[in-house]
Design a protein around this motif. Structure first.
Motif, PDB file in Angstrom:
ATOM      1  N   LYS A  91       0.841  -1.192   0.000  1.00 50.13           N
ATOM      2  CA  LYS A  91       0.000   0.000   0.000  1.00 50.13           C
ATOM      3  C   LYS A  91       0.877   1.244   0.000  1.00 50.13           C
ATOM      4  O   LYS A  91       1.996   1.232   0.509  1.00 50.13           O
ATOM      5  CB  LYS A  91      -0.892   0.057   1.246  1.00 50.13           C
ATOM      6  CG  LYS A  91      -1.994  -0.958   1.271  1.00 50.13           C
ATOM      7  CD  LYS A  91      -3.037  -0.582   0.253  1.00 50.13           C
ATOM      8  CE  LYS A  91      -4.185  -1.568   0.280  1.00 50.13           C
ATOM      9  NZ  LYS A  91      -4.995  -1.503  -0.907  1.00 50.13           N
ATOM     10  N   VAL A  92       0.341   2.343  -0.538  1.00 49.06           N
ATOM     11  CA  VAL A  92       0.993   3.647  -0.511  1.00 49.06           C
ATOM     12  C   VAL A  92       0.287   4.491   0.542  1.00 49.06           C
ATOM     13  O   VAL A  92      -0.940   4.589   0.550  1.00 49.06           O
ATOM     14  CB  VAL A  92       0.931   4.343  -1.885  1.00 49.06           C
ATOM     15  CG1 VAL A  92       1.493   5.753  -1.798  1.00 49.06           C
ATOM     16  CG2 VAL A  92       1.671   3.527  -2.929  1.00 49.06           C
ATOM     17  N   ILE A  93       1.072   5.072   1.445  1.00 54.20           N
ATOM     18  CA  ILE A  93       0.552   5.950   2.488  1.00 54.20           C
ATOM     19  C   ILE A  93       0.828   7.392   2.064  1.00 54.20           C
ATOM     20  O   ILE A  93       1.967   7.742   1.769  1.00 54.20           O
ATOM     21  CB  ILE A  93       1.232   5.661   3.845  1.00 54.20           C
ATOM     22  CG1 ILE A  93       0.905   4.243   4.298  1.00 54.20           C
ATOM     23  CG2 ILE A  93       0.803   6.666   4.886  1.00 54.20           C
ATOM     24  CD1 ILE A  93       1.587   3.850   5.584  1.00 54.20           C
TER      25      ILE A  93
ATOM     26  N   GLY B  88       2.665  -7.244   5.355  1.00 55.18           N
ATOM     27  CA  GLY B  88       2.150  -5.962   4.888  1.00 55.18           C
ATOM     28  C   GLY B  88       3.271  -4.953   4.763  1.00 55.18           C
ATOM     29  O   GLY B  88       4.036  -4.753   5.709  1.00 55.18           O
ATOM     30  N   ILE B  89       3.368  -4.329   3.601  1.00 59.10           N
ATOM     31  CA  ILE B  89       4.408  -3.330   3.354  1.00 59.10           C
ATOM     32  C   ILE B  89       3.741  -2.049   2.885  1.00 59.10           C
ATOM     33  O   ILE B  89       3.030  -2.040   1.878  1.00 59.10           O
ATOM     34  CB  ILE B  89       5.423  -3.825   2.306  1.00 59.10           C
ATOM     35  CG1 ILE B  89       6.055  -5.148   2.765  1.00 59.10           C
ATOM     36  CG2 ILE B  89       6.507  -2.769   2.065  1.00 59.10           C
ATOM     37  CD1 ILE B  89       6.931  -5.818   1.736  1.00 59.10           C
TER      38      ILE B  89
ATOM     39  N   LYS C 169      -1.815   0.408   6.413  1.00 56.54           N
ATOM     40  CA  LYS C 169      -3.001  -0.092   5.719  1.00 56.54           C
ATOM     41  C   LYS C 169      -2.847  -1.537   5.246  1.00 56.54           C
ATOM     42  O   LYS C 169      -3.822  -2.271   5.173  1.00 56.54           O
ATOM     43  CB  LYS C 169      -3.300   0.774   4.501  1.00 56.54           C
ATOM     44  CG  LYS C 169      -3.621   2.203   4.785  1.00 56.54           C
ATOM     45  CD  LYS C 169      -3.846   2.936   3.474  1.00 56.54           C
ATOM     46  CE  LYS C 169      -4.058   4.410   3.677  1.00 56.54           C
ATOM     47  NZ  LYS C 169      -4.221   5.094   2.385  1.00 56.54           N
ATOM     48  N   ALA C 170      -1.643  -1.933   4.891  1.00 57.32           N
ATOM     49  CA  ALA C 170      -1.442  -3.217   4.218  1.00 57.32           C
ATOM     50  C   ALA C 170      -1.813  -4.404   5.099  1.00 57.32           C
ATOM     51  O   ALA C 170      -2.608  -5.258   4.700  1.00 57.32           O
ATOM     52  CB  ALA C 170      -0.007  -3.328   3.727  1.00 57.32           C
ATOM     53  N   ILE C 171      -1.246  -4.501   6.287  1.00 55.80           N
ATOM     54  CA  ILE C 171      -1.518  -5.651   7.155  1.00 55.80           C
ATOM     55  C   ILE C 171      -2.983  -5.643   7.591  1.00 55.80           C
ATOM     56  O   ILE C 171      -3.610  -6.699   7.732  1.00 55.80           O
ATOM     57  CB  ILE C 171      -0.552  -5.700   8.365  1.00 55.80           C
ATOM     58  CG1 ILE C 171      -0.554  -7.078   9.026  1.00 55.80           C
ATOM     59  CG2 ILE C 171      -0.876  -4.627   9.367  1.00 55.80           C
ATOM     60  CD1 ILE C 171       0.333  -8.078   8.361  1.00 55.80           C
ATOM     61  N   LYS C 172      -3.545  -4.457   7.758  1.00 54.12           N
ATOM     62  CA  LYS C 172      -4.952  -4.329   8.146  1.00 54.12           C
ATOM     63  C   LYS C 172      -5.862  -4.927   7.069  1.00 54.12           C
ATOM     64  O   LYS C 172      -6.811  -5.639   7.374  1.00 54.12           O
ATOM     65  CB  LYS C 172      -5.288  -2.860   8.384  1.00 54.12           C
ATOM     66  CG  LYS C 172      -6.687  -2.611   8.845  1.00 54.12           C
ATOM     67  CD  LYS C 172      -6.917  -1.130   9.104  1.00 54.12           C
ATOM     68  CE  LYS C 172      -8.358  -0.884   9.505  1.00 54.12           C
ATOM     69  NZ  LYS C 172      -8.628   0.535   9.707  1.00 54.12           N
ATOM     70  N   GLN C 173      -5.558  -4.651   5.807  1.00 57.04           N
ATOM     71  CA  GLN C 173      -6.367  -5.186   4.715  1.00 57.04           C
ATOM     72  C   GLN C 173      -6.263  -6.704   4.660  1.00 57.04           C
ATOM     73  O   GLN C 173      -7.265  -7.392   4.436  1.00 57.04           O
ATOM     74  CB  GLN C 173      -5.948  -4.590   3.383  1.00 57.04           C
ATOM     75  CG  GLN C 173      -6.786  -5.120   2.225  1.00 57.04           C
ATOM     76  CD  GLN C 173      -6.515  -4.408   0.924  1.00 57.04           C
ATOM     77  OE1 GLN C 173      -6.222  -3.218   0.914  1.00 57.04           O
ATOM     78  NE2 GLN C 173      -6.609  -5.126  -0.171  1.00 57.04           N
TER      79      GLN C 173
END
Length: 79
Positions: A24-26, A59-60, A34-38
């Protein structure tokens, strides 16, 4: 890698392990990862419960402004 709940960015199957990855891009510094949450919310790992003895979520999150890794998290899923 498609599921009924969305698209996994990358899955690596190696021996009896599955590594499920999301990128994900923050937009702003210090924003919530956001990545691990998704990966957790969409339960992408369920696709591999029958094929793998161990499943890892990775998640990265990347910084939009710095164009570098902002956050990296991983966890093993208990199956």
């Amino acid at each position: 890698d498609y599921t009924s709940k969305g698209r996994i960015d990358l899955t690596i199957l190696y021996d009896d392990k599955a590594y499920v990855m999301e990128f994900k891009v923050i937009e702003s510094e210090g924003a919530e990862p956001k990545a691990i949450k998704q990966l957790r919310e969409k339960r992408y790992f369920e696709k591999y419960k029958e094929r793998a003895k161990e499943i890892y979520l990775i998640g990265i999150d990347f910084s939009e402004t710095q164009r570098n890794i902002q956050n990296f998290e991983f966890e093993r899923v208990q199956i």
